[in-house]
Scaffold this active site. Structure first.
Site, PDB file in Angstrom:
ATOM      1  N   GLY A  58       0.862  -1.181   0.000  1.00  0.00           N
ATOM      2  CA  GLY A  58       0.000   0.000   0.000  1.00  0.00           C
ATOM      3  C   GLY A  58       0.889   1.218   0.000  1.00  0.00           C
ATOM      4  O   GLY A  58       1.707   1.386  -0.905  1.00  0.00           O
ATOM      5  N   SER A  60       3.368   3.168   2.762  1.00  0.00           N
ATOM      6  CA  SER A  60       3.881   3.069   4.138  1.00  0.00           C
ATOM      7  C   SER A  60       3.720   4.369   4.915  1.00  0.00           C
ATOM      8  O   SER A  60       3.521   4.343   6.133  1.00  0.00           O
ATOM      9  CB  SER A  60       5.340   2.620   4.117  1.00  0.00           C
ATOM     10  OG  SER A  60       6.118   3.494   3.345  1.00  0.00           O
ATOM     11  N   CYS A  91       6.107  -5.273   0.409  1.00  0.00           N
ATOM     12  CA  CYS A  91       6.257  -3.955  -0.215  1.00  0.00           C
ATOM     13  C   CYS A  91       6.184  -2.837   0.832  1.00  0.00           C
ATOM     14  O   CYS A  91       7.129  -2.671   1.591  1.00  0.00           O
ATOM     15  CB  CYS A  91       5.242  -3.802  -1.340  1.00  0.00           C
ATOM     16  SG  CYS A  91       5.758  -2.560  -2.523  1.00  0.00           S
ATOM     17  N   ARG A 121      13.113   3.250  -0.706  1.00  0.00           N
ATOM     18  CA  ARG A 121      11.732   3.256  -1.201  1.00  0.00           C
ATOM     19  C   ARG A 121      11.708   3.550  -2.704  1.00  0.00           C
ATOM     20  O   ARG A 121      12.576   4.233  -3.228  1.00  0.00           O
ATOM     21  CB  ARG A 121      10.897   4.312  -0.471  1.00  0.00           C
ATOM     22  CG  ARG A 121      10.655   3.982   0.989  1.00  0.00           C
ATOM     23  CD  ARG A 121       9.809   5.056   1.661  1.00  0.00           C
ATOM     24  NE  ARG A 121       8.462   5.108   1.134  1.00  0.00           N
ATOM     25  CZ  ARG A 121       7.836   6.229   0.784  1.00  0.00           C
ATOM     26  NH1 ARG A 121       8.417   7.402   0.911  1.00  0.00           N
ATOM     27  NH2 ARG A 121       6.611   6.180   0.315  1.00  0.00           N
ATOM     28  N   HIS A 223       4.802  -8.486  -4.454  1.00  0.00           N
ATOM     29  CA  HIS A 223       3.438  -8.750  -3.968  1.00  0.00           C
ATOM     30  C   HIS A 223       2.959 -10.150  -4.357  1.00  0.00           C
ATOM     31  O   HIS A 223       2.209 -10.292  -5.336  1.00  0.00           O
ATOM     32  CB  HIS A 223       2.453  -7.765  -4.621  1.00  0.00           C
ATOM     33  CG  HIS A 223       2.603  -6.356  -4.196  1.00  0.00           C
ATOM     34  ND1 HIS A 223       1.925  -5.824  -3.117  1.00  0.00           N
ATOM     35  CD2 HIS A 223       3.332  -5.342  -4.718  1.00  0.00           C
ATOM     36  CE1 HIS A 223       2.226  -4.541  -2.990  1.00  0.00           C
ATOM     37  NE2 HIS A 223       3.081  -4.230  -3.943  1.00  0.00           N
ATOM     38  N   GLU A 225       0.634 -11.675  -3.083  1.00  0.00           N
ATOM     39  CA  GLU A 225      -0.842 -11.679  -2.942  1.00  0.00           C
ATOM     40  C   GLU A 225      -1.532 -11.164  -4.205  1.00  0.00           C
ATOM     41  O   GLU A 225      -2.759 -11.276  -4.308  1.00  0.00           O
ATOM     42  CB  GLU A 225      -1.262 -10.871  -1.702  1.00  0.00           C
ATOM     43  CG  GLU A 225      -1.240  -9.365  -1.833  1.00  0.00           C
ATOM     44  CD  GLU A 225       0.165  -8.752  -1.803  1.00  0.00           C
ATOM     45  OE1 GLU A 225       1.164  -9.483  -1.793  1.00  0.00           O
ATOM     46  OE2 GLU A 225       0.234  -7.500  -1.819  1.00  0.00           O
TER      47      GLU A 225
END
Ligand SMILES: NC(=O)CC[C@H](N)C(=O)O
Length: 254
Positions: A58, A60, A91, A121, A223, A225
């Protein structure tokens, strides 16, 4: 039968995707000894129910601001560093679990910490520079083939693994002057996955660290997911099972 409660931090980001893949993964390793239950975590009470936690992808900076407002930052630090429960960050979740981050917004950002690393990042640029790349992940053992499709979206990488002395000076504090739980002190950071970065435009090193583990804390730049590949979720749930079994043994032995 023991119930193991796995939380997904649900302040922002890819929560539903993790829950869905966790359920699929759990179905493949069902035992008569343990069952998993999965919950969204938005409160300290929900966090307290968890045996293990995922911090999703998402943003941070947003996640840290919301966690601070909800009074979750210190309980999260306690969960990761004092209770040493299994935690996986994907992530933005990896950023949250780093002791230090570079390329942060002006004024910096609050982190949970737990991994003695500095992350960079947005290593590969903005959203439109997102990409998918095949990753060799030997930690998956017999499940390492075929390569894992790594989805990278404004992904961080681990740019430095701290030595134990530099790690000590930069710890994200847990409450007043506390340090890590006993178990983690001597455990080094393990590199579990690298991405062979052949894109000259991104500059820098040609091998980026994209998966790390230190004691109870696991982080991936990418990711899993956002794929339908359950292999990393299965592997992590097995790590959680081992941790819970080990804890049970210790409790019984006392
Ligand atoms: N897909 C992501 O989770 C992006 C992470 C984002 N760049 C951050 O630092 O929080």
């Amino acid at each position: 039968m023991t119930t193991i409660t796995i939380g997904v931090l649900a302040l922002q980001g890819g929560v539903a995707e993790h829950l869905s893949l966790l359920r699929k993964a759990a179905a493949t390793i069902a035992t008569s000894e343990f069952q998993f239950t999965f919950i969204e975590v938005r409160t300290t009470d929900q966090l307290a129910q968890c045996d293990a936690l995922i911090i999703p992808g998402g943003e941070s900076t947003t996640m840290a601001i919301v966690a601070r407002r909800l009074g979750l930052l210190d309980p999260l630090r306690q969960f990761v560093k004092i209770d040493c429960k299994p935690v996986w960050g994907t992530c933005a979740g990896l950023v949250m679990l780093a002791e230090e981050a570079s390329a942060t917004k002006q004024g910096g950002q609050e982190l949970v910490g737990g991994l003695d690393v500095r992350v960079l990042r947005n290593r590969y640029g903005t959203q439109i520079q997102s990409f998918v790349a095949d990753l060799k992940l030997p930690f998956l053992g017999g499940d390492a083939e075929p390569p894992f499709r790594g989805v990278f979206i404004r992904a961080p990488v681990v740019e430095e693994i701290m030595t134990s002395s530099s790690a000590r000076t930069s710890k994200q504090a847990v409450g007043e002057g506390q340090v890590d739980g006993e178990g983690k002190k001597s455990t080094p950071v393990e590199v579990l996955g690298v991405f062979q970065n052949t894109e000259a435009s991104t500059g820098g090193a040609d091998e980026d660290i994209v998966a790390v583990r230190q004691h109870n804390v696991f982080g991936t730049s990418f990711h899993p997911e956002l794929t339908d590949d359950v292999r990393i979720h299965v592997w992590w749930l097995k790590q959680v099972l081992d941790a819970v079994r080990h804890k049970n043994l210790v409790v019984r032995a006392v």
